[in-house]
Design a protein around this motif. Structure first.
Motif, PDB file in Angstrom:
ATOM      1  N   GLY A 118       0.223  -1.773  -0.045  1.00  0.00           N
ATOM      2  CA  GLY A 118      -0.179   0.253   0.414  1.00  0.00           C
ATOM      3  C   GLY A 118       0.713   1.437  -0.141  1.00  0.00           C
ATOM      4  N   VAL A 119       1.890   0.903  -1.003  1.00  0.00           N
ATOM      5  CA  VAL A 119       2.882   2.487  -0.752  1.00  0.00           C
ATOM      6  C   VAL A 119       2.431   3.060  -2.105  1.00  0.00           C
ATOM      7  CG1 VAL A 119       5.340   3.497  -1.269  1.00  0.00           C
ATOM      8  CG2 VAL A 119       5.237   1.539   0.481  1.00  0.00           C
ATOM      9  N   VAL A 120       3.239   4.207  -1.491  1.00  0.00           N
ATOM     10  CA  VAL A 120       2.413   5.303  -2.993  1.00  0.00           C
ATOM     11  C   VAL A 120       3.962   5.958  -3.511  1.00  0.00           C
ATOM     12  CG1 VAL A 120       2.292   8.185  -2.798  1.00  0.00           C
ATOM     13  CG2 VAL A 120       0.616   6.375  -1.125  1.00  0.00           C
ATOM     14  N   ILE A 121       3.274   6.019  -4.452  1.00  0.00           N
ATOM     15  CA  ILE A 121       4.886   5.973  -5.345  1.00  0.00           C
ATOM     16  C   ILE A 121       4.560   7.132  -6.425  1.00  0.00           C
ATOM     17  CG2 ILE A 121       6.350   5.497  -7.292  1.00  0.00           C
ATOM     18  CD1 ILE A 121       5.381   2.798  -7.038  1.00  0.00           C
ATOM     19  N   ARG A 122       6.204   8.390  -5.838  1.00  0.00           N
ATOM     20  CA  ARG A 122       5.542   9.470  -6.509  1.00  0.00           C
ATOM     21  C   ARG A 122       7.087   9.504  -7.298  1.00  0.00           C
ATOM     22  NH1 ARG A 122       8.545  15.462  -4.142  1.00  0.00           N
ATOM     23  NH2 ARG A 122       9.531  15.822  -5.950  1.00  0.00           N
ATOM     24  N   ILE A 123       6.333   9.734  -8.449  1.00  0.00           N
ATOM     25  CA  ILE A 123       7.590   9.947  -9.670  1.00  0.00           C
ATOM     26  C   ILE A 123       7.264  11.100 -10.157  1.00  0.00           C
ATOM     27  CG2 ILE A 123       6.344   7.074 -10.512  1.00  0.00           C
ATOM     28  CD1 ILE A 123       4.615   8.585 -12.415  1.00  0.00           C
ATOM     29  N   GLY A 124       8.355  11.109 -11.144  1.00  0.00           N
ATOM     30  CA  GLY A 124       8.594  12.397 -12.224  1.00  0.00           C
ATOM     31  C   GLY A 124       9.812  13.101 -12.250  1.00  0.00           C
ATOM     32  N   ALA A 125      10.323  13.835 -13.443  1.00  0.00           N
ATOM     33  CA  ALA A 125      11.293  14.126 -13.858  1.00  0.00           C
ATOM     34  C   ALA A 125      11.924  15.422 -13.081  1.00  0.00           C
ATOM     35  CB  ALA A 125      11.001  14.511 -15.415  1.00  0.00           C
ATOM     36  N   ASN A 126      13.073  15.856 -13.387  1.00  0.00           N
ATOM     37  CA  ASN A 126      13.734  17.125 -12.876  1.00  0.00           C
ATOM     38  C   ASN A 126      14.115  18.253 -13.999  1.00  0.00           C
ATOM     39  OD1 ASN A 126      16.631  16.259 -12.741  1.00  0.00           O
ATOM     40  ND2 ASN A 126      16.118  16.130 -10.864  1.00  0.00           N
ATOM     41  N   GLY A 127      14.722  19.018 -14.436  1.00  0.00           N
ATOM     42  CA  GLY A 127      15.721  19.191 -15.679  1.00  0.00           C
ATOM     43  C   GLY A 127      16.281  19.185 -16.237  1.00  0.00           C
ATOM     44  N   GLY A 128      17.480  18.611 -15.319  1.00  0.00           N
ATOM     45  CA  GLY A 128      18.623  17.181 -15.617  1.00  0.00           C
ATOM     46  C   GLY A 128      18.695  16.235 -15.646  1.00  0.00           C
ATOM     47  N   SER A 129      17.151  15.411 -15.927  1.00  0.00           N
ATOM     48  CA  SER A 129      17.205  14.409 -15.880  1.00  0.00           C
ATOM     49  C   SER A 129      16.107  14.047 -17.171  1.00  0.00           C
ATOM     50  CB  SER A 129      16.762  13.507 -14.925  1.00  0.00           C
ATOM     51  OG  SER A 129      14.869  14.039 -14.725  1.00  0.00           O
ATOM     52  N   VAL A 130      16.295  14.302 -17.720  1.00  0.00           N
ATOM     53  CA  VAL A 130      15.641  15.074 -19.936  1.00  0.00           C
ATOM     54  C   VAL A 130      16.732  13.647 -19.851  1.00  0.00           C
ATOM     55  CG1 VAL A 130      14.307  16.249 -21.434  1.00  0.00           C
ATOM     56  CG2 VAL A 130      13.953  16.674 -19.217  1.00  0.00           C
ATOM     57  N   SER A 131      16.129  13.300 -21.136  1.00  0.00           N
ATOM     58  CA  SER A 131      16.979  12.813 -22.519  1.00  0.00           C
ATOM     59  C   SER A 131      16.801  13.640 -23.889  1.00  0.00           C
ATOM     60  CB  SER A 131      16.413  11.182 -22.576  1.00  0.00           C
ATOM     61  OG  SER A 131      15.252  11.218 -23.135  1.00  0.00           O
ATOM     62  N   TYR A 132      18.496  13.394 -23.882  1.00  0.00           N
ATOM     63  CA  TYR A 132      18.265  13.680 -25.650  1.00  0.00           C
ATOM     64  C   TYR A 132      16.638  13.320 -26.491  1.00  0.00           C
ATOM     65  CZ  TYR A 132      23.010  14.915 -23.890  1.00  0.00           C
ATOM     66  OH  TYR A 132      23.826  15.604 -23.308  1.00  0.00           O
ATOM     67  N   ASP A 133      16.778  11.992 -26.494  1.00  0.00           N
ATOM     68  CA  ASP A 133      15.548  11.650 -27.255  1.00  0.00           C
ATOM     69  C   ASP A 133      14.203  12.339 -27.318  1.00  0.00           C
ATOM     70  OD1 ASP A 133      17.371   9.685 -28.451  1.00  0.00           O
ATOM     71  OD2 ASP A 133      16.453   7.720 -26.865  1.00  0.00           O
ATOM     72  N   GLN A 134      14.255  12.200 -25.549  1.00  0.00           N
ATOM     73  CA  GLN A 134      12.951  13.702 -24.966  1.00  0.00           C
ATOM     74  C   GLN A 134      12.835  15.029 -25.154  1.00  0.00           C
ATOM     75  OE1 GLN A 134      13.810  12.338 -20.814  1.00  0.00           O
ATOM     76  NE2 GLN A 134      12.251  10.644 -21.110  1.00  0.00           N
ATOM     77  N   LEU A 135      14.252  15.121 -25.560  1.00  0.00           N
ATOM     78  CA  LEU A 135      13.908  16.753 -26.105  1.00  0.00           C
ATOM     79  C   LEU A 135      14.113  16.777 -26.965  1.00  0.00           C
ATOM     80  CD1 LEU A 135      17.250  18.325 -23.811  1.00  0.00           C
ATOM     81  CD2 LEU A 135      15.091  19.017 -23.992  1.00  0.00           C
ATOM     82  N   ASN A 136      14.736  15.442 -27.810  1.00  0.00           N
ATOM     83  CA  ASN A 136      14.652  15.773 -29.883  1.00  0.00           C
ATOM     84  C   ASN A 136      12.899  15.440 -29.840  1.00  0.00           C
ATOM     85  OD1 ASN A 136      16.781  16.485 -30.303  1.00  0.00           O
ATOM     86  ND2 ASN A 136      17.352  13.284 -29.947  1.00  0.00           N
ATOM     87  N   ALA A 137      12.120  14.801 -29.190  1.00  0.00           N
ATOM     88  CA  ALA A 137      10.867  15.020 -29.771  1.00  0.00           C
ATOM     89  C   ALA A 137      10.139  16.033 -29.161  1.00  0.00           C
ATOM     90  CB  ALA A 137      10.241  13.577 -28.353  1.00  0.00           C
TER      91      ALA A 137
END
Length: 351
Positions: A118-137
């Motif tokens: 019954g654990v809550v998971i917080r997911i997410g990204a910050n400016g430093g974790s964005v990949s090149y693929d995501q930036l290209n997309a």
């Protein structure tokens, strides 16, 4: 309205108050200091604190902290899914991970364990974790790249029927952070969001940036829990967080304190009056308005909505309640009668 998640009785989203959180700034193996910091955070109103769990050698320390503090904790995990599972086994009812940094087979185990416990998971990204693929997309649009990163993570969990989650996108750039969160909210309205500017900075500059970002999002109806990330003590982050919510009429922890900026028309030094009044505010009930004004122009009329007020006069100061003058006093007399005027004399005597 978003879904509501529950971490050890702390509700987030789904009509719950916007929660104010921070992060422990001590290392887990300093058990005594961790507990002391947790106690200080509880006293100033912190409702959730992340704690860095960078190595399995700190497992016993994390387990000890969870067992010995009343503060709701969220284990902060980077890269290593084994640490996520260990954190849950240590008793943490919430973890923060970046699923995009984990091998899929290992992530499956994390999700399965979270479901079972019954654990809550917080997911997410910050400016430093964005990949090149995501930036290209995103064609170089960093806010959109953050949105893509969070979307990929959310879909991973949703495809495995896991919905007990909080979403987050953070950046050290105010506009980038706002734009990313707007996109996420449009796509994932059903899920609670954690908001804040990562690495806001130090001092006034850090506070202004954090406030600009968080306030903008809250006014758009985005945000179920927040952190003002400062290079400062965590208690300071909590104080600023509540001040934002109070200013936006979203929560009323503490006194609504009003004071004029002063000008050449002042009859009394407002800073000196504030020094007299400020120590008394801790005894006042949440949501009460107290005004300190420099003259009769900015006194009862400008602050007539305040339950209690002080305004400078040539002889000292007048006291007023809801715009109605109670009396005029010299400063020494004022100091003596203020506790009774504010209705806190008995509380001060008990202390």
């Amino acid at each position: 309205m978003t879904k509501q998640v529950n971490i050890n009785g702390l509700t987030i989203g789904g009509g719950a108050p916007v929660r104010v959180e921070s992060m422990l700034k001590t290392r887990l193996n300093d058990r005594e200091e961790c507990l002391l910091q947790c106690n200080r955070l509880i006293e100033c109103g912190c409702e959730l604190a992340r704690v860095a769990f960078p190595d399995k050698k700190f497992f016993d320390d994390l387990k000890y902290l969870v067992a010995n503090t009343k503060l709701t904790l969220m284990a902060d995990i980077h890269f290593d899914p084994e640490l996520a599972i260990l954190a849950m086994e240590a008793g943490c009812k919430s973890i923060r991970i970046n699923p995009g940094n984990m091998i899929l087979s290992a992530l499956e185990n994390v999700i399965s364990t979270a479901k079972n416990l019954g654990v809550v998971i917080r997911i997410g990204a910050n400016g430093g974790s964005v990949s090149y693929d995501q930036l290209n997309a995103a064609k170089g649009d960093r806010a959109k790249a953050l949105f893509i990163a969070v979307s990929e993570q959310a879909e991973l969990l949703l495809s495995r029927n896991f919905e007990n989650m909080i979403l987050s996108a953070k950046s050290s750039d105010v506009q980038e952070c706002i734009n990313a969160n707007v996109l996420i909210h449009e796509r994932y309205k059903d899920f609670p969001k954690h908001i804040g500017l990562t690495e806001a900075g130090y001092g006034d500059g850090g506070i202004v940036k954090g406030v600009a970002c968080v306030s903008n999002l809250l006014l758009k109806g985005i945000g179920d829990t927040l952190r003002i990330s400062l290079t400062d003590e965590p208690e300071r982050e909590i104080k600023i967080g509540y001040e934002i919510l109070k200013a936006l009429n979203l929560r009323t922890r503490g006194v609504n304190f009003i004071s004029c900026p002063t000008c050449g028309r002042r009859r009394a030094e407002v800073k000196e009056l504030v020094k007299i009044v400020e120590p008394l505010l801790k005894f006042m009930p949440d949501g009460v308005s107290v005004a300190v004004m420099g003259c009769e122009v900015n006194g009862p009329k400008e602050a007539q909505h305040a339950e209690y007020g002080i305004a400078g006069t040539p002889k000292g100061a007048i006291l007023f309640k809801s715009g109605e003058t109670v009396g005029e006093y010299d400063i020494d007399t004022l100091k003596n009668i203020l506790p009774e005027f504010l209705g806190i004399k008995d509380f001060i005597n008990k202390e």
